[in-house]
Write a protein that holds these residues in place. Structure first.
Motif, PDB file in Angstrom:
ATOM      1  N   ASN A  20      -8.210   8.575  -1.988  1.00 31.79           N
ATOM      2  CA  ASN A  20      -6.978   7.950  -2.460  1.00 31.79           C
ATOM      3  C   ASN A  20      -6.819   8.412  -3.910  1.00 31.79           C
ATOM      4  O   ASN A  20      -7.346   7.808  -4.827  1.00 31.79           O
ATOM      5  CB  ASN A  20      -7.045   6.428  -2.351  1.00 31.79           C
ATOM      6  CG  ASN A  20      -5.666   5.820  -2.174  1.00 31.79           C
ATOM      7  OD1 ASN A  20      -5.243   5.555  -1.065  1.00 31.79           O
ATOM      8  ND2 ASN A  20      -4.937   5.649  -3.273  1.00 31.79           N
ATOM      9  N   ASP A  57      -7.203   8.006   3.824  1.00 33.66           N
ATOM     10  CA  ASP A  57      -6.703   7.439   2.578  1.00 33.66           C
ATOM     11  C   ASP A  57      -7.367   6.064   2.387  1.00 33.66           C
ATOM     12  O   ASP A  57      -8.248   5.689   3.168  1.00 33.66           O
ATOM     13  CB  ASP A  57      -5.164   7.388   2.558  1.00 33.66           C
ATOM     14  CG  ASP A  57      -4.572   6.301   3.442  1.00 33.66           C
ATOM     15  OD1 ASP A  57      -5.338   5.635   4.172  1.00 33.66           O
ATOM     16  OD2 ASP A  57      -3.345   6.106   3.426  1.00 33.66           O
ATOM     17  N   GLY A  58      -6.958   5.324   1.355  1.00 34.03           N
ATOM     18  CA  GLY A  58      -7.651   4.089   1.010  1.00 34.03           C
ATOM     19  C   GLY A  58      -7.591   3.009   2.069  1.00 34.03           C
ATOM     20  O   GLY A  58      -8.388   2.076   2.070  1.00 34.03           O
ATOM     21  N   CYS A  83     -11.769   7.851  -5.539  1.00 32.77           N
ATOM     22  CA  CYS A  83     -10.957   6.670  -5.831  1.00 32.77           C
ATOM     23  C   CYS A  83     -10.149   6.917  -7.091  1.00 32.77           C
ATOM     24  O   CYS A  83     -10.677   6.841  -8.198  1.00 32.77           O
ATOM     25  CB  CYS A  83     -11.886   5.468  -5.998  1.00 32.77           C
ATOM     26  SG  CYS A  83     -11.083   3.967  -6.544  1.00 32.77           S
ATOM     27  N   TYR A 134       0.795  -1.224   0.000  1.00 35.28           N
ATOM     28  CA  TYR A 134       0.000   0.000   0.000  1.00 35.28           C
ATOM     29  C   TYR A 134       0.827   1.274   0.000  1.00 35.28           C
ATOM     30  O   TYR A 134       0.275   2.357   0.100  1.00 35.28           O
ATOM     31  CB  TYR A 134      -0.949  -0.011   1.199  1.00 35.28           C
ATOM     32  CG  TYR A 134      -1.986  -1.093   1.087  1.00 35.28           C
ATOM     33  CD1 TYR A 134      -2.807  -1.139  -0.033  1.00 35.28           C
ATOM     34  CD2 TYR A 134      -2.128  -2.072   2.045  1.00 35.28           C
ATOM     35  CE1 TYR A 134      -3.751  -2.135  -0.178  1.00 35.28           C
ATOM     36  CE2 TYR A 134      -3.069  -3.070   1.916  1.00 35.28           C
ATOM     37  CZ  TYR A 134      -3.878  -3.094   0.797  1.00 35.28           C
ATOM     38  OH  TYR A 134      -4.808  -4.076   0.653  1.00 35.28           O
ATOM     39  N   SER A 145      -9.639   1.139  -1.331  1.00 34.52           N
ATOM     40  CA  SER A 145     -10.448   2.275  -0.852  1.00 34.52           C
ATOM     41  C   SER A 145     -11.950   2.045  -0.941  1.00 34.52           C
ATOM     42  O   SER A 145     -12.697   2.440  -0.054  1.00 34.52           O
ATOM     43  CB  SER A 145     -10.062   3.560  -1.596  1.00 34.52           C
ATOM     44  OG  SER A 145     -10.423   3.460  -2.963  1.00 34.52           O
ATOM     45  N   MET A 194      -1.723   8.552  -5.570  1.00 36.13           N
ATOM     46  CA  MET A 194      -1.415   7.810  -4.342  1.00 36.13           C
ATOM     47  C   MET A 194      -1.321   6.317  -4.707  1.00 36.13           C
ATOM     48  O   MET A 194      -1.781   5.914  -5.760  1.00 36.13           O
ATOM     49  CB  MET A 194      -2.463   8.107  -3.270  1.00 36.13           C
ATOM     50  CG  MET A 194      -2.254   9.504  -2.655  1.00 36.13           C
ATOM     51  SD  MET A 194      -3.690  10.212  -1.836  1.00 36.13           S
ATOM     52  CE  MET A 194      -3.794   9.243  -0.353  1.00 36.13           C
ATOM     53  N   ALA A 247      -3.589   0.794  -2.545  1.00 38.43           N
ATOM     54  CA  ALA A 247      -4.485   1.423  -1.574  1.00 38.43           C
ATOM     55  C   ALA A 247      -5.742   1.949  -2.273  1.00 38.43           C
ATOM     56  O   ALA A 247      -6.813   2.034  -1.675  1.00 38.43           O
ATOM     57  CB  ALA A 247      -3.770   2.559  -0.848  1.00 38.43           C
ATOM     58  N   ARG A 248      -5.606   2.281  -3.561  1.00 42.45           N
ATOM     59  CA  ARG A 248      -6.775   2.679  -4.336  1.00 42.45           C
ATOM     60  C   ARG A 248      -7.729   1.489  -4.470  1.00 42.45           C
ATOM     61  O   ARG A 248      -8.937   1.627  -4.327  1.00 42.45           O
ATOM     62  CB  ARG A 248      -6.330   3.150  -5.722  1.00 42.45           C
ATOM     63  CG  ARG A 248      -7.444   3.756  -6.532  1.00 42.45           C
ATOM     64  CD  ARG A 248      -7.165   3.729  -8.037  1.00 42.45           C
ATOM     65  NE  ARG A 248      -6.001   4.496  -8.431  1.00 42.45           N
ATOM     66  CZ  ARG A 248      -5.498   4.453  -9.672  1.00 42.45           C
ATOM     67  NH1 ARG A 248      -6.084   3.716 -10.611  1.00 42.45           N
ATOM     68  NH2 ARG A 248      -4.423   5.136  -9.971  1.00 42.45           N
TER      69      ARG A 248
END
Ligand SMILES: Nc1ncnc2c1ncn2[C@@H]1O[C@H](COP(=O)(O)OP(=O)(O)OP(=O)(O)O)[C@@H](O)[C@H]1O
Ligand SMILES: Nc1ncnc2c1ncn2[C@@H]1O[C@H](COP(=O)(O)OP(=O)(O)O)[C@@H](O)[C@H]1O
Ligand SMILES: [Mg+2]
Ligand SMILES: [Mg+2]
Lengths: 462, 588
Positions: B299, B94-95, B264, B61, B311, B303, B307-308
């Protein structure tokens, strides 16, 4: 530093090195060829038995006999105040005959993402003096607003006119221009440089030049070097920086070339599936940070292959940037400069930077009404070609007339003509007043009685 | 114990073998799918996504630059989970649910790596009010107490996967989310916080069919293509056509009690805009600041891509959590295409066999699992709550035939098709009325009948017919010009123009027109219908189309949108139209 002579494969810009010690992902690599030339590259993939290096220059001269040195750090850019006025190569080396840059800092060129919570909303109106931008697709400080153009259209002049005329009314804060060329011709580069010299802009500019005959893969790092410099000037030295990146199409071609060399599964039209994410890592490096003085405003330029706005390069760009200024071949052929087609153009941050306290209270609605009129008038042109003017209703004839007036008076202006926002809006009202007032459905009555030439105070009633 | 602690005897330590962007490979490592792991010397957060022979493949991430083969990997034995409890509202994450404000404090203006931050504030004390007493029976999902979180009351629940029991003791007073507030007979102690693995839907007692619209204050949505509370909708459209503005309008004005907004893989400045705008906006229904009912997940496109991918799960889990308290939640995901692309990016690093346009073969399954988490439900506690899900879709080149759009359309019940042609002429919202659709019209019929007017449904059908007719007539106009149309049809064209310009167009940036309640929507449509009816009678009496189209009183109608107390003005216009047409008829 250890030097390996274990290159096992070279394919396009990729060099495969075996039997190394553990190498970090993303590390800067120096490859020394037989004649002592040093070529730079970056680790794309690392494992216990093989390291893949992407070289930023031509691989000509690299062979099994070349030495590979892993530097143990990611690619850094030396930055300093003295960079203003300097001309650097697309790889960041001085090419103006001046001394090496004395670094005040060395910054990672990848650039970390700005925390969205740390951003401040861009809302300062930049007056470019161009009506189709200021009036209908307003640029604000900290925005990323690309120019979508095509081969043979005057996008360079538009970019130069913006760079030359841009001002934030009432502001005296320091500004700078960072200009990054990727794969443009020497002639185009000269055009930019001459104009920068003529107007004295060069003193406040940092120029990165990767020309058409420079290595294509170097284009991958050129915009990142430029943006690292811009962020330094903006967020550490407090300047308002305008970054011009041209031509992003060449950047994307380089990206595609590397993808192909890595034998990746290609995405749409052969461009890598991660091109959206990759472009975002460039375009998102614009903005304003709460509590800091400077700003980074980006004007990337791209040429749409085949004039096609749905091509992946303009398409993915438009999905990331905060609008787009679209240059039209049709208007260009009609002899209209700047040939900006407002219909597909857009500034997403316009609403934050216009209206009371920014430009004028009537700005948004004048703009909407002109769009509506021009769009409808423009549609009617197609119809006229088929059925002739006589088959049109009175209302339609007026709209048709409006579309012509709009192009001839609002869109068209001189290369050195610097219109104030008040000029632009008043011109808009002049044109709108050729339409019956009840057709101005986008504008409320109050504004009509205040600004409409036929109704505002002092106007003579018909 | 909320999240299953896996076998504690396994070897939690492994070694990195390969690093390729956000995907890394570890060996000598025992792990289960979706275990959260700490990667490298900096302990970057990652998740196991594939196990193959000796190799364990992990998505990371955070940025992996500088990580080398040979560095350690540690298994936490936990699944990717969010912290649920008071303190979620007004937050921006964040995500992977790290509060962005905390990240600014810990690492400055730019997102660096290797910093962890819990989702909830753990030092803040909340006033806990018990709602059960000693000896009461509780089950998983039962509400045991409440906390005034913002203007929203936060229900503290027994985690849904626990069996519950008899309350042995319960406290009242000021506590942090880690303090025990309730103990059951079997010794289970409960706090105000629970953890829930994001990839697992939270259980409910029963799913119901939605029957109430989510009122959004947007005329074309509420009026023509409504979504139900607990329903699903997609907004596909090319860039700049209005996906984000529509989603933001929904986040602002829809009559949900809780809003989860997921940025996202989109722009940083758009999230900043929400952050600066929302605190100043007031919910038209409750009069309370909109921010107080909102959770943001940001996210952005630059980024980390893994992690996206996470999210949307983080967002929907938070939405389900508030649903379980009995709230109507609406969730906006902008854009689900960026989520799908994150899946594609990870999948191609895994060298999986690509499906259509390089997307993984499981794309359709992931999309439907996600939308399936929407719904109107009876909660475990016996109340009802809902999650409505509205996903933006960003088709490449604006072409709806691509896999993400197509797979989404198969699942969702409402389809708001954005149209570049409309946005280019600044017809906003640029929702194409001919291509859009809502499958809730039938089930919501009664509600409109009851709550708006018995005439509403007929009025709606009439408007759709006129628009449909206009489209057919436009084809003729394209061939012969408008003057050649028969007289009645010229009036149809005029009425259709009025429906488009007065009813459908709605400027999100106009202070008044940004929100239009159902009553006003009805009044506006009714006055356009009045004009149509007057025209028909006048025409029968011999008045010419050009006299009708040239009539003056109707020209004031577009102004109604910009007037807050529009009633007197609207009545005045109706009266003037009536008089004007009387005069026309008399003269004919
Ligand atoms: N969805 C729509 N949005 C706005 N206007 C519309 C729409 N549909 C029809 N109209 C009106 O009808 C006119 C013609 O419609 P439209 O341009 O969609 O037709 P078309 O058949 O798709 O045209 P083309 O063949 O050029 O693509 C438009 O100029 C507009 O005034
Ligand atoms: N309802 C609306 N009212 C007024 N303007 C709108 C509306 N919807 C969209 N717009 C305009 O269109 C622009 C692009 O919309 P946006 O939602 O950002 O598009 P997308 O998310 O589809 O790329 C906005 O910046 C705004 O100027
Ligand atoms: Mg958007
Ligand atoms: Mg409820």
């Amino acid at each position: 530093m250890k030097e390996y002579r274990t290159i096992s494969k070279i394919a396009g810009p990729l060099v495969f090195v075996e039997k190394t010690e553990p190498i970090g992902y993303g590390e800067l690599v120096n490859i020394v060829t037989f004649d002592g030339t040093i070529k730079r590259g970056q680790v794309l993939d690392t494992s216990d038995n093989l390291v893949v290096v992407q070289v930023f220059e031509t691989t000509a001269g690299i062979g099994r006999d070349s030495g590979v040195r892993f530097t143990g750090e990611t690619i850094k850019m030396p930055v300093g105040k003295e960079m203003l006025g300097r001309i650097l190569s697309g790889g960041g080396k001085p090419i103006d005959g001046g001394p090496e840059i004395v670094p005040e800092k060395r910054l990672d060129i990848t650039g970390a993402a700005i925390n969205p919570y740390a951003r401040a909303s861009p809302n300062e109106f930049i007056q470019t003096g161009i009506s189709t931008i200021d009036g209908t697709n307003t640029l604000v400080r900290g925005q990323k607003l690309p120019i979508f153009s095509a081969a043979g259209l005057p996008h360079n002049n538009i970019a130069l006119q913006i760079a030359r005329q841009s001002k934030v009314i009432g502001s005296t804060e320091p500004f700078a221009v960072v200009f990054a060329a990727m794969g443009i011709t020497k002639e185009e580069a000269n055009h930019f440089m001459k104009d920068f010299e003529r107007t004295g802009a060069l003193e406040r500019a940092v120029v990165f030049l990767n020309l058409a005959d420079d290595p294509a893969v170097e284009r991958i790092i050129t915009p990142r070097l430029a943006l690292t410099t811009a962020e330094y000037l903006a967020f550490e030295l407090g300047m308002h920086v305008l970054v011009i990146l041209t031509d992003m199409t060449n950047y994307c071609e380089a990206l595609r070339q590397i993808g192909a060399a890595r034998e990746e599964v290609p995405g749409r039209r052969g461009y890598p599936g991660y091109m959206y994410t990759d472009l975002a890592s460039i375009y998102e490096r614009a903005g304003i940070i709460k509590g800091l003085k400077g700003s980074v405003t980006q004007i990337p330029i791209l040429t749409m292959p085949g004039d096609d706005i749905t091509h992946p390069i303009p398409d993915l760009t438009g999905y990331i940037t905060e609008g787009q200024i679209v240059v039209s071949r049709e208007l260009h052929r009609k002899g209209i400069y700047p040939p900006i087609n407002v219909l597909p153009s857009l500034s997403r941050l316009m609403n934050l930077g216009i209206g009371k306290g920014h430009t004028r209270e009537d700005h948004k609605k004048v703009s909407d009404q002109m769009y509506a009129g021009y769009a409808e008038g423009n549609d009617l042109r197609g119809l006229v070609a088929i059925v002739g003017k006589d088959a049109l209703s009175e209302r339609d004839r007026m709209l048709l007339e409006f579309a012509d007036l709009f192009e001839q008076r609002f869109v068209k202006q001189g290369y050195d003509e610097d219109r104030t926002i008040v000029d632009t809006l008043d011109l808009g009202w002049d044109l709108l007043s050729t339409l019956p007032v009840e057709q101005l459905t986008r504008i409320d009555r109050d504004l009509i009685s205040k600004y409409h030439p036929k109704f505002k105070a002092g106007a003579t009633k018909e | 114990m909320e999240v299953k602690e896996k076998d504690s005897k396994i070897d939690k330590l492994g070694v990195l073998k390969r690093i390729s962007g956000p995907v890394v490979t570890a060996v000598n490592f025992d792990a289960h799918m979706y275990d959260v792991v700490k990667v490298g010397n900096e302990a970057l957060m990652g998740e196991v996504i594939k196990i193959q022979g000796e190799e364990t493949i992990i998505q990371v991430y955070e940025d992996t630059s500088g990580i080398r083969p040979g560095e350690p990997v540690v298994n936490t034995g936990l699944s990717l989970a969010v912290e649920l409890g008071p303190g979620l509202l007004t937050n921006i994450y964040d995500g992977i649910q790290r509060p962005l404000s905390v990240l600014v404090d810990k690492m400055g203006n730019f997102i660096e790596r290797g910093v962890s931050a819990p989702g909830l504030p753990h030092d803040k004390k909340w006033e806990f009010k018990p709602l059960v007493k000693e000896g009461d029976k509780v089950i998983g999902g039962s509400i045991i107490g409440e906390v005034q979180e913002t203007n929203i009351v936060h229900k503290v629940m027994v985690p849904p996967n626990q069996k519950g029991g008899t309350v042995k003791s319960i406290k009242s007073g000021s506590f942090t989310v880690d303090d025990v507030v309730c103990v059951l007979e079997d010794g289970t102690s409960l706090t105000m916080m629970q953890r829930w693995p994001v990839r697992v839907p939270r259980p409910v007692k029963e799913k119901l069919n939605p029957e109430i619209p989510l009122i959004t204050g947007q005329r074309i949505l509420d009026g023509l293509f409504p979504i139900a509370k607990g329903g699903t909708a997609a907004i596909p459209g090319p860039f700049g056509s209005g996906k984000t503005v529509t989603q933001q309008q929904l986040a602002k004005w829809s009559d949900a009690e809780i809003v989860v907004y997921i940025g996202c893989g989109e722009r940083g400045n758009e999230m900043t805009e929400v952050l600066t705008e929302f605190p100043a906006l007031v919910d038209p229904k409750t009069g309370k600041p909109l921010m107080e009912r909102t959770v943001l997940i940001a996210n952005t496109s630059n980024m980390p891509v893994a992690a996206r991918e996470a999210s949307v799960y983080t967002g929907i889990t938070i939405a389900e959590y508030y649903r379980d308290m009995g709230y109507d939640v609406s969730l906006m995901a902008d854009s689900t295409s960026r989520w799908a692309e994150a899946m594609r990016e990870i999948s191609s690093r895994l060298e999986e066999m690509p499906g259509e346009e390089g997307y993984p073969a499981y794309l359709a399954a992931r999309l439907s699992e996600f939308y399936e988490r929407a719904g109107l439900v009876i909660t475990l506690a016996g109340g009802n709550g809902s999650v409505s899900v509205i996903g933006a879709v960003s088709p490449p080149g604006g072409d709806f035939s691509e896999p993400v759009t197509q797979n989404t359309l198969r699942i969702v019940k409402v389809f708001w098709a954005l149209d570049a042609k409309l946005s280019q002429r600044r017809h906003f919202p640029a929702i194409n009325w001919l291509n859009s659709d809502s499958l809730y019209l039938d089930t919501l019929h009664d509600w409109y009948d009851r709550e708006v007017s018995p005439e509403w449904n007929t009025l709606r059908s009439w408007a759709m017919e006129v628009l449909q007719k206009e489209a057919e007539l436009q084809e003729i106009v394209q061939l012969v010009g408008s003057d050649a149309l028969p007289e009645t049809e010229q009036i149809t064209i005029e009425v259709a123009r009025m429906i488009r310009e007065i009813f459908l167009q709605q400027n999100a940036y106009d202070e008044v027109d940004t929100f239009c309640d159902m009553k006003k929507q009805y009044d506006i449509m009714k006055s356009i219908k009045l004009f149509a009816d007057l025209s028909a009678t006048a025409q029968a009496a011999g008045v010419t189309p050009s006299q009708i189209i040239g009539s003056k009183a109707k020209n004031e109608l577009p102004q109604i949108k910009f007037i807050k107390d529009y009633k007197p003005e609207l009545e005045k216009i109706a009266k003037e139209m009536d008089e004007e047409f009387n005069a026309l008829r008399a003269a004919a």
